[in-house]
Scaffold this active site. Structure first.
Site, PDB file in Angstrom:
ATOM      1  N   LEU A 137       0.829  -1.206   0.000  1.00 35.10           N
ATOM      2  CA  LEU A 137       0.000   0.000   0.000  1.00 35.10           C
ATOM      3  C   LEU A 137       0.863   1.254   0.000  1.00 35.10           C
ATOM      4  O   LEU A 137       1.982   1.256   0.514  1.00 35.10           O
ATOM      5  CB  LEU A 137      -0.977   0.000   1.183  1.00 35.10           C
ATOM      6  CG  LEU A 137      -0.457   0.197   2.608  1.00 35.10           C
ATOM      7  CD1 LEU A 137      -0.266   1.664   2.941  1.00 35.10           C
ATOM      8  CD2 LEU A 137      -1.429  -0.419   3.574  1.00 35.10           C
ATOM      9  N   HIS A 138       0.345   2.283  -0.627  1.00 38.35           N
ATOM     10  CA  HIS A 138       1.038   3.569  -0.672  1.00 38.35           C
ATOM     11  C   HIS A 138       0.021   4.669  -0.920  1.00 38.35           C
ATOM     12  O   HIS A 138      -0.957   4.481  -1.623  1.00 38.35           O
ATOM     13  CB  HIS A 138       2.134   3.582  -1.748  1.00 38.35           C
ATOM     14  CG  HIS A 138       1.691   3.098  -3.090  1.00 38.35           C
ATOM     15  ND1 HIS A 138       1.527   1.757  -3.382  1.00 38.35           N
ATOM     16  CD2 HIS A 138       1.352   3.770  -4.212  1.00 38.35           C
ATOM     17  CE1 HIS A 138       1.130   1.631  -4.638  1.00 38.35           C
ATOM     18  NE2 HIS A 138       1.000   2.836  -5.163  1.00 38.35           N
ATOM     19  N   CYS A 139       0.263   5.806  -0.301  1.00 40.29           N
ATOM     20  CA  CYS A 139      -0.620   6.959  -0.425  1.00 40.29           C
ATOM     21  C   CYS A 139       0.006   7.963  -1.390  1.00 40.29           C
ATOM     22  O   CYS A 139       1.161   8.360  -1.225  1.00 40.29           O
ATOM     23  CB  CYS A 139      -0.839   7.616   0.939  1.00 40.29           C
ATOM     24  SG  CYS A 139      -1.969   9.018   0.867  1.00 40.29           S
TER      25      CYS A 139
END
Length: 179
Positions: A137-139
């Site tokens: 996951l990454h924003c």
């Protein structure tokens, strides 16, 4: 940018139309699309020992801020955990708290360095949602300006970036060093 190319005219294009060159795009186009090929780039870059080369701007205890190598807009950052996890619920409380703090810090950094008028900030979970690396996951934190070129990706399949990755890293890193 090679200005000589933009001065050339084509009989198929109006003389007032300029060409936009996105040389940075070819490595993305040629990169293996198999997520298993070459391993996870997010975990690999943290182990290189060269934050400038990897465009890592800030390291926390559990998460870090890195420039997106294939940005939607100038200054496009990613905030992500060191640990490869696909979902927010897979993070510990400490990892989630620091992740949010670094998202806030990414916006503050971009505000100091680039003075955007707004931000697009968010996650894509899973292939169906557009996640390029769904296992980690990454924003995305994308600075936006009134009147920027947000129509270009839709109409012209082109992204307009006014600065190189190296120059942008230097600019953002200087703001971190000044704090």
């Amino acid at each position: 940018m090679d200005h000589s190319a933009s001065k050339q005219t084509s009989t198929q294009l109006p003389p007032s139309m300029e060409r936009l060159h996105a040389y940075w795009r070819m490595p993305y186009i040629l990169a293996p699309k198999d997520p298993d090929a070459g391993g996870n780039p997010f975990t690999r870059i943290t182990q290189s020992g060269d934050d400038a080369k990897e465009y890592i701007l800030l390291r926390g205890t559990h998460n870090f801020i890195v420039m997106n190598r294939y940005p939607y807009n100038a200054g496009h950052l990613l905030v992500l955990p060191y640990r490869e996890v696909a979902r927010l619920e897979d993070l510990s409380r400490e990892e989630r708290h620091e992740l949010m703090d670094l998202i806030v810090e990414a916006q503050a950094l971009l505000t100091r360095a680039l003075r955007p008028d707004g931000f697009n900030t968010g996650f894509n979970f899973g292939n169906a949602a557009g996640a390029g690396i769904p296992s980690h996951l990454h924003c995305h934190v994308v600075p936006r300006w009134n009147g920027d070129t947000n129509f270009m990706p839709v109409i012209g399949n082109t992204r307009v970036l006014p600065d190189s990755m190296d120059a942008m890293w230097q600019r953002l890193h200087a703001c971190i060093e000044a704090e």
